[in-house]
Design an enzyme around this catalytic site. Structure first.
Site, mmCIF file in Angstrom:
data_model
loop_
_atom_site.group_PDB
_atom_site.id
_atom_site.type_symbol
_atom_site.label_atom_id
_atom_site.label_comp_id
_atom_site.label_asym_id
_atom_site.label_seq_id
_atom_site.Cartn_x
_atom_site.Cartn_y
_atom_site.Cartn_z
ATOM 1 N N ASP A 135 0.848 -1.185 0.000
ATOM 2 C CA ASP A 135 0.000 0.000 0.000
ATOM 3 C C ASP A 135 0.883 1.234 0.000
ATOM 4 O O ASP A 135 1.977 1.228 0.594
ATOM 5 C CB ASP A 135 -0.914 0.011 1.229
ATOM 6 C CG ASP A 135 -2.003 -1.054 1.157
ATOM 7 O OD1 ASP A 135 -2.473 -1.353 0.051
ATOM 8 O OD2 ASP A 135 -2.389 -1.562 2.221
ATOM 9 N N ASP A 154 -7.062 -1.466 -4.589
ATOM 10 C CA ASP A 154 -8.105 -1.145 -3.608
ATOM 11 C C ASP A 154 -9.093 -0.133 -4.174
ATOM 12 O O ASP A 154 -10.308 -0.219 -3.913
ATOM 13 C CB ASP A 154 -7.484 -0.593 -2.325
ATOM 14 C CG ASP A 154 -6.596 -1.593 -1.617
ATOM 15 O OD1 ASP A 154 -6.798 -2.816 -1.791
ATOM 16 O OD2 ASP A 154 -5.694 -1.156 -0.871
#
Length: 175
Positions: A135, A154
């Site tokens: 991330d 995401d």
């Protein structure tokens, strides 16, 4: 879920539901997977773990790892969750492909499923290759705090899920 299908035109093969192609949706999914993987590779190669690069007063680039699911759900479960979430991703991809093939002429529905599928593939690749998801997008508000870091995959899952709900609400309202 989308249940309406076009009737086969005269002379079409039996069992044929739609003349629409899956190729645009698969192409969209591949573009998103490529964008996701290129951005993750760039962050992986240029940032040290937890290194932060401020971009604006509310946004940073940061390199963090998430062994869990959304919001680090089961992130500290000891490793078995990697395979659980990979299995869920594979199941989601299979379901998305089935539903897109069955309802290929329904553009918003297939668009939403292509986004969800791309996100599942992108994060699934991370789980296989790295054992965790990379991330790097970090939004925050002074006085409130940081939103959990996320990535392009995401975004695909979240936007796809929102569009899926919108498509279903439109379908219900038409009935």
């Amino acid at each position: 879920m989308a249940t309406k299908t076009k009737k086969a035109s005269p002379g079409a093969k039996p069992g044929y539901q739609s003349s629409a192609s899956l190729f645009p949706w698969l192409g969209l999914a591949m573009i998103i997977v490529l964008l996701d993987q290129v951005t993750k590779l760039t962050v992986e190669r240029t940032f040290a773990y937890a290194e932060t690069l401020p971009i604006t007063s509310f946004f940073n680039l940061i390199k963090v790892y998430n062994p869990g699911a959304a919001f680090s759900f089961l992130g500290d479960a000891g490793g078995w969750q990697r395979w659980l979430f990979l299995g869920i991703a594979i199941g989601a991809v299979g379901f998305c492909l089935y539903m897109m093939k069955k309802n290929a002429s329904q553009r918003l529905f297939c668009f939403s499923l292509a986004l969800i599928m791309a996100g599942a593939i992108g994060n699934g690749i991370d789980r296989v290759v790295h054992g965790h998801v990379i991330d790097f997008l970090d939004f925050y508000w002074k006085g409130i705090g940081h939103f959990p870091a996320f990535n392009i995959a995401d975004i695909g899952i979240s936007v796809g899920a929102a569009l899926f709900v919108l498509d279903e609400l439109r379908r219900v309202n038409k009935s």
